[in-house]
Write a protein that holds these residues in place. Structure first.
Motif, PDB file in Angstrom:
ATOM      1  N   GLU A 171       0.863  -1.192   0.000  1.00  0.00           N
ATOM      2  CA  GLU A 171       0.000   0.000   0.000  1.00  0.00           C
ATOM      3  C   GLU A 171       0.893   1.234   0.000  1.00  0.00           C
ATOM      4  OE1 GLU A 171      -4.015  -1.233   2.340  1.00  0.00           O
ATOM      5  OE2 GLU A 171      -2.186  -1.299   3.550  1.00  0.00           O
ATOM      6  N   VAL A 172       0.780   2.024  -1.055  1.00  0.00           N
ATOM      7  CA  VAL A 172       1.675   3.172  -1.241  1.00  0.00           C
ATOM      8  C   VAL A 172       0.887   4.464  -1.004  1.00  0.00           C
ATOM      9  CG1 VAL A 172       3.259   4.341  -2.817  1.00  0.00           C
ATOM     10  CG2 VAL A 172       2.977   1.845  -2.937  1.00  0.00           C
ATOM     11  N   VAL A 173       1.446   5.315  -0.152  1.00  0.00           N
ATOM     12  CA  VAL A 173       0.817   6.590   0.185  1.00  0.00           C
ATOM     13  C   VAL A 173       1.693   7.722  -0.344  1.00  0.00           C
ATOM     14  CG1 VAL A 173      -0.013   8.086   2.035  1.00  0.00           C
ATOM     15  CG2 VAL A 173      -0.218   5.594   2.259  1.00  0.00           C
ATOM     16  N   LEU A 174       1.077   8.646  -1.067  1.00  0.00           N
ATOM     17  CA  LEU A 174       1.777   9.849  -1.534  1.00  0.00           C
ATOM     18  C   LEU A 174       1.428  11.002  -0.595  1.00  0.00           C
ATOM     19  CD1 LEU A 174       3.400  11.603  -3.463  1.00  0.00           C
ATOM     20  CD2 LEU A 174       1.380  11.764  -4.937  1.00  0.00           C
ATOM     21  N   VAL A 175       2.427  11.534   0.104  1.00  0.00           N
ATOM     22  CA  VAL A 175       2.248  12.645   1.032  1.00  0.00           C
ATOM     23  C   VAL A 175       2.620  13.939   0.312  1.00  0.00           C
ATOM     24  CG1 VAL A 175       3.030  13.706   3.182  1.00  0.00           C
ATOM     25  CG2 VAL A 175       2.711  11.219   3.055  1.00  0.00           C
ATOM     26  N   VAL A 176       1.684  14.903   0.303  1.00  0.00           N
ATOM     27  CA  VAL A 176       1.937  16.199  -0.325  1.00  0.00           C
ATOM     28  C   VAL A 176       1.755  17.278   0.746  1.00  0.00           C
ATOM     29  CG1 VAL A 176       1.365  17.748  -2.215  1.00  0.00           C
ATOM     30  CG2 VAL A 176       0.974  15.291  -2.462  1.00  0.00           C
ATOM     31  N   GLU A 177       2.833  17.979   1.060  1.00  0.00           N
ATOM     32  CA  GLU A 177       2.817  18.973   2.137  1.00  0.00           C
ATOM     33  C   GLU A 177       3.924  19.988   1.862  1.00  0.00           C
ATOM     34  OE1 GLU A 177       2.306  21.345   4.898  1.00  0.00           O
ATOM     35  OE2 GLU A 177       1.059  19.584   5.360  1.00  0.00           O
ATOM     36  N   ASP A 178       3.588  21.294   1.891  1.00  0.00           N
ATOM     37  CA  ASP A 178       4.602  22.311   1.589  1.00  0.00           C
ATOM     38  C   ASP A 178       5.472  22.644   2.788  1.00  0.00           C
ATOM     39  OD1 ASP A 178       3.175  25.383   2.433  1.00  0.00           O
ATOM     40  OD2 ASP A 178       2.065  23.498   2.551  1.00  0.00           O
ATOM     41  N   GLU A 179       5.018  22.309   4.023  1.00  0.00           N
ATOM     42  CA  GLU A 179       5.835  22.549   5.214  1.00  0.00           C
ATOM     43  C   GLU A 179       6.769  21.363   5.423  1.00  0.00           C
ATOM     44  OE1 GLU A 179       6.138  24.972   7.440  1.00  0.00           O
ATOM     45  OE2 GLU A 179       4.649  26.350   6.605  1.00  0.00           O
ATOM     46  N   PRO A 180       8.095  21.558   5.300  1.00  0.00           N
ATOM     47  CA  PRO A 180       9.032  20.410   5.365  1.00  0.00           C
ATOM     48  C   PRO A 180       8.916  19.605   6.660  1.00  0.00           C
ATOM     49  CG  PRO A 180      10.146  22.359   4.526  1.00  0.00           C
ATOM     50  CD  PRO A 180       8.801  22.815   4.995  1.00  0.00           C
ATOM     51  N   ALA A 181       8.793  20.298   7.813  1.00  0.00           N
ATOM     52  CA  ALA A 181       8.766  19.574   9.083  1.00  0.00           C
ATOM     53  C   ALA A 181       7.508  18.719   9.204  1.00  0.00           C
ATOM     54  CB  ALA A 181       8.841  20.566  10.242  1.00  0.00           C
ATOM     55  N   VAL A 182       6.371  19.264   8.771  1.00  0.00           N
ATOM     56  CA  VAL A 182       5.122  18.495   8.819  1.00  0.00           C
ATOM     57  C   VAL A 182       5.193  17.331   7.850  1.00  0.00           C
ATOM     58  CG1 VAL A 182       2.619  18.602   8.537  1.00  0.00           C
ATOM     59  CG2 VAL A 182       3.830  20.572   9.455  1.00  0.00           C
ATOM     60  N   ARG A 183       5.763  17.566   6.667  1.00  0.00           N
ATOM     61  CA  ARG A 183       5.895  16.494   5.673  1.00  0.00           C
ATOM     62  C   ARG A 183       6.791  15.376   6.196  1.00  0.00           C
ATOM     63  NH1 ARG A 183       7.663  19.391   1.884  1.00  0.00           N
ATOM     64  NH2 ARG A 183       9.845  18.804   1.770  1.00  0.00           N
ATOM     65  N   GLN A 184       7.888  15.750   6.851  1.00  0.00           N
ATOM     66  CA  GLN A 184       8.807  14.744   7.377  1.00  0.00           C
ATOM     67  C   GLN A 184       8.129  13.878   8.441  1.00  0.00           C
ATOM     68  OE1 GLN A 184      12.389  16.363   9.072  1.00  0.00           O
ATOM     69  NE2 GLN A 184      13.143  14.377   9.783  1.00  0.00           N
ATOM     70  N   PHE A 185       7.379  14.530   9.338  1.00  0.00           N
ATOM     71  CA  PHE A 185       6.674  13.751  10.358  1.00  0.00           C
ATOM     72  C   PHE A 185       5.667  12.797   9.728  1.00  0.00           C
ATOM     73  CE2 PHE A 185       2.408  13.808  12.347  1.00  0.00           C
ATOM     74  CZ  PHE A 185       2.604  12.733  13.207  1.00  0.00           C
ATOM     75  N   SER A 186       4.883  13.295   8.747  1.00  0.00           N
ATOM     76  CA  SER A 186       3.866  12.451   8.117  1.00  0.00           C
ATOM     77  C   SER A 186       4.504  11.242   7.447  1.00  0.00           C
ATOM     78  CB  SER A 186       3.071  13.276   7.089  1.00  0.00           C
ATOM     79  OG  SER A 186       2.407  14.346   7.720  1.00  0.00           O
ATOM     80  N   VAL A 187       5.638  11.467   6.746  1.00  0.00           N
ATOM     81  CA  VAL A 187       6.331  10.372   6.073  1.00  0.00           C
ATOM     82  C   VAL A 187       6.830   9.352   7.100  1.00  0.00           C
ATOM     83  CG1 VAL A 187       8.392   9.776   4.738  1.00  0.00           C
ATOM     84  CG2 VAL A 187       6.973  11.717   4.044  1.00  0.00           C
ATOM     85  N   GLU A 188       7.441   9.818   8.172  1.00  0.00           N
ATOM     86  CA  GLU A 188       7.984   8.903   9.177  1.00  0.00           C
ATOM     87  C   GLU A 188       6.868   8.153   9.898  1.00  0.00           C
ATOM     88  OE1 GLU A 188      10.578  11.031  11.759  1.00  0.00           O
ATOM     89  OE2 GLU A 188      12.072  11.416  10.196  1.00  0.00           O
ATOM     90  N   ALA A 189       5.768   8.838  10.194  1.00  0.00           N
ATOM     91  CA  ALA A 189       4.667   8.175  10.885  1.00  0.00           C
ATOM     92  C   ALA A 189       4.055   7.085  10.014  1.00  0.00           C
ATOM     93  CB  ALA A 189       3.604   9.202  11.268  1.00  0.00           C
ATOM     94  N   LEU A 190       3.827   7.380   8.733  1.00  0.00           N
ATOM     95  CA  LEU A 190       3.234   6.387   7.840  1.00  0.00           C
ATOM     96  C   LEU A 190       4.200   5.228   7.594  1.00  0.00           C
ATOM     97  CD1 LEU A 190       1.510   8.858   5.367  1.00  0.00           C
ATOM     98  CD2 LEU A 190       0.329   7.201   6.828  1.00  0.00           C
ATOM     99  N   THR A 191       5.484   5.524   7.522  1.00  0.00           N
ATOM    100  CA  THR A 191       6.480   4.464   7.394  1.00  0.00           C
ATOM    101  C   THR A 191       6.461   3.573   8.624  1.00  0.00           C
ATOM    102  OG1 THR A 191       7.865   5.898   6.013  1.00  0.00           O
ATOM    103  CG2 THR A 191       8.924   3.975   7.016  1.00  0.00           C
ATOM    104  N   GLU A 192       6.364   4.208   9.792  1.00  0.00           N
ATOM    105  CA  GLU A 192       6.285   3.467  11.049  1.00  0.00           C
ATOM    106  C   GLU A 192       5.061   2.561  11.079  1.00  0.00           C
ATOM    107  OE1 GLU A 192       7.469   2.547  15.070  1.00  0.00           O
ATOM    108  OE2 GLU A 192       8.520   3.653  13.516  1.00  0.00           O
ATOM    109  N   LEU A 193       3.991   3.004  10.411  1.00  0.00           N
ATOM    110  CA  LEU A 193       2.754   2.228  10.394  1.00  0.00           C
ATOM    111  C   LEU A 193       2.768   1.119   9.348  1.00  0.00           C
ATOM    112  CD1 LEU A 193       0.216   5.165  10.798  1.00  0.00           C
ATOM    113  CD2 LEU A 193       0.707   3.377  12.487  1.00  0.00           C
ATOM    114  N   GLY A 194       3.870   1.015   8.583  1.00  0.00           N
ATOM    115  CA  GLY A 194       4.013  -0.110   7.665  1.00  0.00           C
ATOM    116  C   GLY A 194       3.741   0.195   6.212  1.00  0.00           C
ATOM    117  N   TYR A 195       3.449   1.460   5.876  1.00  0.00           N
ATOM    118  CA  TYR A 195       3.160   1.808   4.487  1.00  0.00           C
ATOM    119  C   TYR A 195       4.444   2.162   3.749  1.00  0.00           C
ATOM    120  CZ  TYR A 195      -1.629   2.248   6.219  1.00  0.00           C
ATOM    121  OH  TYR A 195      -2.844   2.007   6.789  1.00  0.00           O
TER     122      TYR A 195
END
Length: 506
Positions: A386-410
């Motif tokens: 399951e592949v999730v594309l994260v689109v966010e212009d704020e780098p810090a928020v984008r980094q957290f979202s990517v790490e959280a979703l990776t942590e969740l197995g995506y």
């Protein structure tokens, strides 16, 4: 001289005074009820010899006379000559003109007062709107910061909390402070009418009855809680969670107003069906006449003076001592009620107490019962397919979202804007979910999603934002079919929402 007799009268006397055959009549026989005034006037002319001009109503005929009187010489004749002129029409015209002027002055005064009132209402509305836009913008930026803080603390807790109790204690303390800050921004968004609402057909009686235990615990043992629930209460269309917050806010304010009472006081919550007519609506800017559901919260506390009532809905305005209130409780009430299309009014008397009346529009459509959602499992996870594309212009928020979703197995891809996201969508047909911020420069998240769905009709979309005055929320209500998670969010909330959207039927 106590009486007089008419010895001569020409035909004009009858035409002007309206009394026939006056010659030979004594005044006390002719007009006994008003004779004293006439005798006194002519007696003074006879004794002084001074001519006079005066006006007087002849009550017997209802005519208003203009008179001139002078003594006939020699004085020994003891005669007074009187000239009569009927001024009734002139007098009536003068009275009508005076009444018209008085009425006109009164109408002008009323119009001026009404214009001043409307101008003041407009100024207040514009002030609240301007403050709302300001607080909404601040809340958006602050929510982005909090998303990074809370998300990072969640990730820290998941990775190190189980093995280091001291670190877990620090993380929990920081997370608690961040969540309280998030609650503050939610109140700011509520005041600015920018929180996303999920309205449903609602029975206010059931909602109030279901809150009784919560209210009693919040009020404490010293305050008596009474509910007066109307039979046959209309339904309204409102967000039940936000309406509960409104009632709880008003109840807590009432409790605080009764703190000084030895007997504790009484808090009453009342419901009723109400009709606000056009006259009342005209006096309150932006209010539509019609049928409303009333929820009134009354206390027997100290009451408020008029100047405090006038500022009660202003954000951060409070009369409580430092540490006992943020000044956002009534602002939150105001924002929710306005966003729901309703009206709120405060009635207060010093020493008697306060009543806050909340009017919510009646729901006229037949309510459709919704099936209960199935309970969501704790922390649902994904897999690398399951592949999730994260689109966010704020780098810090984008980094957290990517790490959280990776942590969740995506498996996660990321982009900083719409153009980069479209390129990734074209290059990676395996992308199953677009997770995008709404407020972004140049191309917002809604336009990004619309184009993505045009290219990939089966793509799932989840929006996120800390500021809901945007393309996915209209009149405070989420657009149909839109899925939104508000910032800041925890890893648990993100996991549940992503899993929910991915598991939707095709």
């Amino acid at each position: 001289m106590s009486d007089y007799i008419h010895i001569l009268a020409n035909p004009a006397y009858l035409a002007n005074a309206g009394i026939a055959d006056v010659v030979g009549q004594r005044v006390r026989e002719m007009v006994p009820a008003e004779a004293d005034a006439w005798v006194e006037t002519y007696r003074n002319v006879l004794l002084s010899g001074t001519p006079i001009r005066f006006e007087r109503e002849l009550e017997r005929t209802g005519r208003y006379l203009e008179l001139s009187a002078f003594r006939i010489e020699p004085v020994e004749r003891r005669q007074v000559a009187v000239l009569f002129l009927d001024g009734t029409q002139r007098r009536r015209a003068e009275n009508a003109l005076r009444d018209l002027n008085d009425s006109l002055e009164q109408r002008v005064a009323q119009e001026v007062a009404e214009r001043l009132r409307m101008e003041e209402a407009l100024r207040q509305s514009q002030k609240m709107e301007a403050v709302g836009q300001l607080t909404g913008g601040i809340a958006h930026d602050f929510n982005n910061m909090l998303a990074v803080v809370i998300g990072s603390l969640d990730l820290l807790d998941r990775r190190f909390g189980a093995t280091d109790p001291r670190a877990k204690r620090y993380v929990d303390a920081a997370r608690d402070g961040a969540r309280r800050a998030a609650q503050l921004t939610q109140r700011l968004l509520a005041f600015s009418r920018q929180q996303p609402l999920r309205p449903v057909p609602l029975d206010a009686n059931k909602l109030v009855a279901g809150m009784s235990d919560l209210l009693q615990r919040s009020l404490g043992g010293a305050v008596r809680l009474e509910t007066v629930l109307a039979g046959g209460l209309w339904r309204t269309h409102a967000d039940p969670n936000q309406l509960e917050n409104v009632i709880l806010n008003l109840a807590v304010n009432g409790r605080d107003a009764m703190d000084a009472l030895a007997e504790g006081g009484r808090l009453t919550i009342e419901t009723a069906n109400c009709h606000l007519d056009e006259r009342y609506a005209a006096e309150h800017l932006g209010l539509a006449p019609g049928q409303y559901v009333l929820i009134a919260v009354s206390d027997t506390g100290s009451g408020m003076p008029a100047d405090v009532v006038a500022k009660a809905f202003d954000p951060f305005f409070t009369t409580k001592e430092v540490g006992r209130g943020t000044g956002l409780g009534l602002s939150q009430v105001y924002g929710f009620v306005k966003q729901t299309g309703g009206h709120v009014k405060i009635y207060s008397e010093l020493g008697e107490g306060t009543t806050v009346k909340v009017y919510l529009p009646r729901l006229l459509a037949v309510p459709v019962e919704e099936s209960e959602a199935e309970p969501v499992q704790d922390l649902p996870r994904g897999d690398l397919r399951e592949v999730v594309l994260v689109v966010e212009d704020e780098p810090a928020v984008r980094q957290f979202s990517v790490e959280a979703l990776t942590e969740l197995g995506y498996r996660v891809l990321e982009a900083d804007g719409a153009v980069a996201a479209w390129r990734l969508l074209d290059a990676h047909p395996e992308i199953s979910l677009l997770f995008t911020d709404v407020v972004m420069p140049e191309i917002n998240g809604r336009k990004l999603a619309d184009e993505a769905l045009r290219r990939r009709p089966g793509l799932r979309v989840l929006f996120t934002t800390g500021y809901t005055r945007n393309a996915v929320v209209h009149n405070g209500v989420l657009d149909a079919g839109v899925h939104l998670i508000g910032k800041p969010f925890t890893v648990e909330e993100l996991a549940a929402q992503v899993r929910k959207v991915l598991d939707l039927p095709s």
